[in-house]
Design a protein around this motif. Sequence first.
Motif, short mmCIF file in Angstrom:
data_model
loop_
_atom_site.label_atom_id
_atom_site.label_comp_id
_atom_site.label_asym_id
_atom_site.label_seq_id
_atom_site.Cartn_x
_atom_site.Cartn_y
_atom_site.Cartn_z
N GLY A 146 15.62 -0.37 -12.07
CA GLY A 146 14.99 -1.25 -11.10
C GLY A 146 13.83 -2.05 -11.64
O GLY A 146 13.28 -1.77 -12.69
N ILE A 147 13.50 -3.06 -10.86
CA ILE A 147 12.36 -3.91 -11.12
C ILE A 147 11.33 -3.61 -10.04
O ILE A 147 11.67 -3.58 -8.85
CB ILE A 147 12.74 -5.41 -11.07
CG1 ILE A 147 13.83 -5.72 -12.08
CG2 ILE A 147 11.53 -6.30 -11.26
CD1 ILE A 147 13.44 -5.53 -13.51
N VAL A 148 10.10 -3.38 -10.43
CA VAL A 148 9.06 -3.08 -9.45
C VAL A 148 8.17 -4.30 -9.24
O VAL A 148 8.04 -5.15 -10.12
CB VAL A 148 8.21 -1.86 -9.88
CG1 VAL A 148 9.05 -0.62 -9.96
CG2 VAL A 148 7.51 -2.13 -11.20
N GLN A 149 7.61 -4.36 -8.06
CA GLN A 149 6.69 -5.45 -7.71
C GLN A 149 5.43 -4.84 -7.12
O GLN A 149 5.50 -3.93 -6.29
CB GLN A 149 7.32 -6.38 -6.69
CG GLN A 149 8.54 -7.10 -7.21
CD GLN A 149 9.23 -7.88 -6.10
OE1 GLN A 149 9.34 -7.40 -4.98
NE2 GLN A 149 9.69 -9.07 -6.43
N PHE A 150 4.29 -5.34 -7.58
CA PHE A 150 3.01 -4.90 -7.07
C PHE A 150 2.29 -6.07 -6.41
O PHE A 150 2.47 -7.22 -6.81
CB PHE A 150 2.11 -4.40 -8.23
CG PHE A 150 2.55 -3.10 -8.82
CD1 PHE A 150 2.05 -1.91 -8.32
CD2 PHE A 150 3.45 -3.07 -9.87
CE1 PHE A 150 2.43 -0.70 -8.88
CE2 PHE A 150 3.84 -1.87 -10.43
CZ PHE A 150 3.33 -0.68 -9.93
N ARG A 151 1.48 -5.76 -5.43
CA ARG A 151 0.59 -6.73 -4.82
C ARG A 151 -0.73 -5.99 -4.59
O ARG A 151 -0.74 -4.97 -3.90
CB ARG A 151 1.15 -7.27 -3.52
CG ARG A 151 0.31 -8.42 -2.95
CD ARG A 151 0.95 -9.11 -1.75
NE ARG A 151 2.22 -9.72 -2.14
CZ ARG A 151 3.40 -9.40 -1.57
NH1 ARG A 151 3.46 -8.50 -0.61
NH2 ARG A 151 4.50 -10.00 -1.96
N GLN A 152 -1.79 -6.50 -5.16
CA GLN A 152 -3.11 -5.89 -5.04
C GLN A 152 -3.07 -4.40 -5.36
O GLN A 152 -3.57 -3.57 -4.61
CB GLN A 152 -3.69 -6.15 -3.66
CG GLN A 152 -3.91 -7.63 -3.41
CD GLN A 152 -4.49 -7.91 -2.04
OE1 GLN A 152 -4.60 -7.04 -1.18
NE2 GLN A 152 -4.87 -9.16 -1.83
N ARG A 153 -2.42 -4.10 -6.47
CA ARG A 153 -2.31 -2.75 -7.02
C ARG A 153 -1.50 -1.79 -6.16
O ARG A 153 -1.49 -0.58 -6.40
CB ARG A 153 -3.70 -2.15 -7.29
CG ARG A 153 -4.49 -2.99 -8.29
CD ARG A 153 -5.39 -2.23 -9.17
NE ARG A 153 -4.70 -1.21 -9.90
CZ ARG A 153 -5.26 -0.07 -10.27
NH1 ARG A 153 -6.52 0.18 -9.98
NH2 ARG A 153 -4.59 0.81 -10.95
N GLU A 154 -0.77 -2.30 -5.22
CA GLU A 154 0.10 -1.48 -4.39
C GLU A 154 1.54 -1.81 -4.73
O GLU A 154 1.92 -2.98 -4.80
CB GLU A 154 -0.13 -1.74 -2.90
CG GLU A 154 -1.49 -1.31 -2.40
CD GLU A 154 -1.68 0.20 -2.42
OE1 GLU A 154 -0.70 0.94 -2.15
OE2 GLU A 154 -2.81 0.64 -2.71
N LEU A 155 2.34 -0.78 -4.93
CA LEU A 155 3.77 -0.97 -5.14
C LEU A 155 4.37 -1.47 -3.84
O LEU A 155 4.33 -0.79 -2.82
CB LEU A 155 4.43 0.34 -5.56
CG LEU A 155 5.93 0.30 -5.83
CD1 LEU A 155 6.23 -0.60 -7.01
CD2 LEU A 155 6.46 1.70 -6.09
N VAL A 156 4.87 -2.70 -3.85
CA VAL A 156 5.39 -3.30 -2.61
C VAL A 156 6.90 -3.50 -2.64
O VAL A 156 7.48 -3.88 -1.63
CB VAL A 156 4.71 -4.65 -2.30
CG1 VAL A 156 3.23 -4.44 -2.02
CG2 VAL A 156 4.94 -5.66 -3.39
N GLY A 157 7.50 -3.24 -3.78
CA GLY A 157 8.94 -3.43 -3.83
C GLY A 157 9.59 -2.79 -5.04
O GLY A 157 8.97 -2.63 -6.08
#
Length: 164
Positions: A146-157
């Motif tokens: 998988g590919i992970v996505q972060f926003r403001q240091r939170e794993l969002v996806g």
Amino acid sequence: SLHWVGRDSMFNANFFRSRPPEEAYRAYFSELVTMIEHGGFDVLAHADLPKRVGYDVYGSFESRTYETELRKVWQACLDHNIIPEINTKSLRMNVGRAHPDDEALRWYAEMGGQGVSVGSDAHNTGSLGFGTKDALHSALQCGLSGIVQFRQRELVGWTKLVES
């Protein structure tokens, strides 16, 4: 990302000209492990950054030569929940391989790594997203899921990789 080893920039060819490749690359990987263990970030960008300039100075970069060091980097990432990035900037350079290359990505997957982040290291709009499809294909072929996505240091996806 780590751009310096001590007072030496990884973008300065003199760092590489002043020492043999094994010394230059091993110093970088050692410093990288220290940085990862210190923490405070979620994604490790371009784990083998020095190959960008080192390749032009030494004429090659082979991950296998630094397998022990790269495995230490991966173990530190796994131990500290830091996700490595597949960075495609070096596809636009003489080295012609992403950071890290497929061999190093396979070691990460073998060690239990599952996800990565992908970045094009674009410093202009013409490079935005360059090589992303290749990076996704490499991740899948190397055993990553998988590919992970972060926003403001939170794993969002978390996007599961599938063959396209």
